[in-house]
Design an enzyme around this catalytic site. Sequence first.
Site, PDB file in Angstrom:
ATOM      1  N   ASP A  67       0.819  -1.222   0.000  1.00  0.00           N
ATOM      2  CA  ASP A  67       0.000   0.000   0.000  1.00  0.00           C
ATOM      3  C   ASP A  67       0.845   1.261   0.000  1.00  0.00           C
ATOM      4  O   ASP A  67       0.303   2.370  -0.061  1.00  0.00           O
ATOM      5  CB  ASP A  67      -0.986  -0.004   1.174  1.00  0.00           C
ATOM      6  CG  ASP A  67      -0.309  -0.123   2.537  1.00  0.00           C
ATOM      7  OD1 ASP A  67       0.664  -0.880   2.645  1.00  0.00           O
ATOM      8  OD2 ASP A  67      -0.771   0.524   3.499  1.00  0.00           O
ATOM      9  N   HIS A  68       2.170   1.105   0.036  1.00  0.00           N
ATOM     10  CA  HIS A  68       3.066   2.258   0.020  1.00  0.00           C
ATOM     11  C   HIS A  68       3.932   2.336  -1.238  1.00  0.00           C
ATOM     12  O   HIS A  68       4.619   3.335  -1.433  1.00  0.00           O
ATOM     13  CB  HIS A  68       3.967   2.248   1.256  1.00  0.00           C
ATOM     14  CG  HIS A  68       3.214   2.460   2.527  1.00  0.00           C
ATOM     15  ND1 HIS A  68       3.204   3.652   3.215  1.00  0.00           N
ATOM     16  CD2 HIS A  68       2.408   1.620   3.234  1.00  0.00           C
ATOM     17  CE1 HIS A  68       2.444   3.540   4.301  1.00  0.00           C
ATOM     18  NE2 HIS A  68       1.942   2.316   4.333  1.00  0.00           N
ATOM     19  N   HIS A 140       8.273  -1.156  13.014  1.00  0.00           N
ATOM     20  CA  HIS A 140       7.185  -1.758  12.236  1.00  0.00           C
ATOM     21  C   HIS A 140       7.532  -3.217  11.976  1.00  0.00           C
ATOM     22  O   HIS A 140       8.604  -3.692  12.373  1.00  0.00           O
ATOM     23  CB  HIS A 140       6.996  -0.972  10.935  1.00  0.00           C
ATOM     24  CG  HIS A 140       5.716  -1.275  10.215  1.00  0.00           C
ATOM     25  ND1 HIS A 140       4.497  -1.313  10.842  1.00  0.00           N
ATOM     26  CD2 HIS A 140       5.480  -1.558   8.902  1.00  0.00           C
ATOM     27  CE1 HIS A 140       3.557  -1.604   9.951  1.00  0.00           C
ATOM     28  NE2 HIS A 140       4.130  -1.758   8.765  1.00  0.00           N
ATOM     29  N   ASP A 211       4.801   3.742   8.578  1.00  0.00           N
ATOM     30  CA  ASP A 211       4.051   2.979   9.564  1.00  0.00           C
ATOM     31  C   ASP A 211       4.944   2.684  10.770  1.00  0.00           C
ATOM     32  O   ASP A 211       6.104   2.283  10.611  1.00  0.00           O
ATOM     33  CB  ASP A 211       3.571   1.660   8.957  1.00  0.00           C
ATOM     34  CG  ASP A 211       2.547   1.873   7.852  1.00  0.00           C
ATOM     35  OD1 ASP A 211       2.237   3.038   7.543  1.00  0.00           O
ATOM     36  OD2 ASP A 211       2.061   0.867   7.308  1.00  0.00           O
ATOM     37  N   HIS A 269      -3.346   7.538   7.208  1.00  0.00           N
ATOM     38  CA  HIS A 269      -3.245   6.076   7.266  1.00  0.00           C
ATOM     39  C   HIS A 269      -4.354   5.484   8.143  1.00  0.00           C
ATOM     40  O   HIS A 269      -4.106   4.763   9.104  1.00  0.00           O
ATOM     41  CB  HIS A 269      -1.859   5.664   7.777  1.00  0.00           C
ATOM     42  CG  HIS A 269      -1.468   4.254   7.416  1.00  0.00           C
ATOM     43  ND1 HIS A 269      -1.673   3.197   8.258  1.00  0.00           N
ATOM     44  CD2 HIS A 269      -0.878   3.753   6.306  1.00  0.00           C
ATOM     45  CE1 HIS A 269      -1.224   2.086   7.711  1.00  0.00           C
ATOM     46  NE2 HIS A 269      -0.740   2.406   6.502  1.00  0.00           N
TER      47      HIS A 269
END
Length: 312
Positions: A67-68, A140, A211, A269
Amino acid sequence: MELYFLGTNAGVPSLERNVTSVALRLLEERRSLWLFDCGEGTQHQILRSPLKLSKLEAIFITHLHGDHLFGLPGLISSRAYQGGDTPLVIYGPKGLKKFIETTLSLSESRINYKLEIVEHQGGVLFEDETFRVEAALLEHRIDSYGYRVIEKDLPGKLDAAVLERYGIRPGPLYGKLKRGESVVAPSGETLHAKDVLGEPKAGRIVTILGDTRPCNSALTLAQEADMLVHEATFLDELAKTAHDYHHSTAKQAAEAAKEAGVQQLLLTHFSSRYKSDDQLLRLQEEARAVFPNAQLAREHVLYPVARRCGRK
């Protein structure tokens, strides 16, 4: 210096929000655009925005979750068709180079501009006369980095009245004095910059985190920032879930902003479980209870980075 969000959702896109990407517009400072993360669909979001890929100078990837970065191959490939023929540098963790080169090779994509991929492990990534960019490892499930963009101090304003007395008018001599040089006035007298320049303007600081759970690196990167972009994946009632999945709550983001002495906090986010505006506003309310100058990042909205008064 402005932030523009192209995606604010966590994990997967929804009908309301795209996955992670935020642009830093530096049109006045260096006539360019920097991108932080590039989730799937980012290039489509850019088409609906005032941003121009021809101005894109650098991309900073926080970590290698899809998603990044799943939007990178398409954006890199189509950039030239939107006037982007200048060099592009992409920074990110180890493995980024393999991902980009593999996808471009297998798709037989042709890039007609210079593409540089810089894998890093934190530290100072970029520095010129205007900006410095630093990175540090966060906490993370995989290596995830935060970025601190530091604008260098700007020269103070020239005292036009004093210059007029010396017979100096706007022109090349103004530029030399602005750069801190001494000049010779028409009268033959030497004039030093310190005698005609006001106090320098403090540069701004923007911190954009990938994140992360709450951690010391996030606080270091965010120290005295004018703008902090921090994930707020969950409400604090799901703090255990956030911890287990290596994420942060809105309250934890606000606590980081408060402890680091941040001026403004933008939350992003968001978990896809928060679909309605009412649900999202609960995240904002939770953050504001700790740090009043917090707000939700909205897609396709410009957020100017205000210059803080009084920073030494």
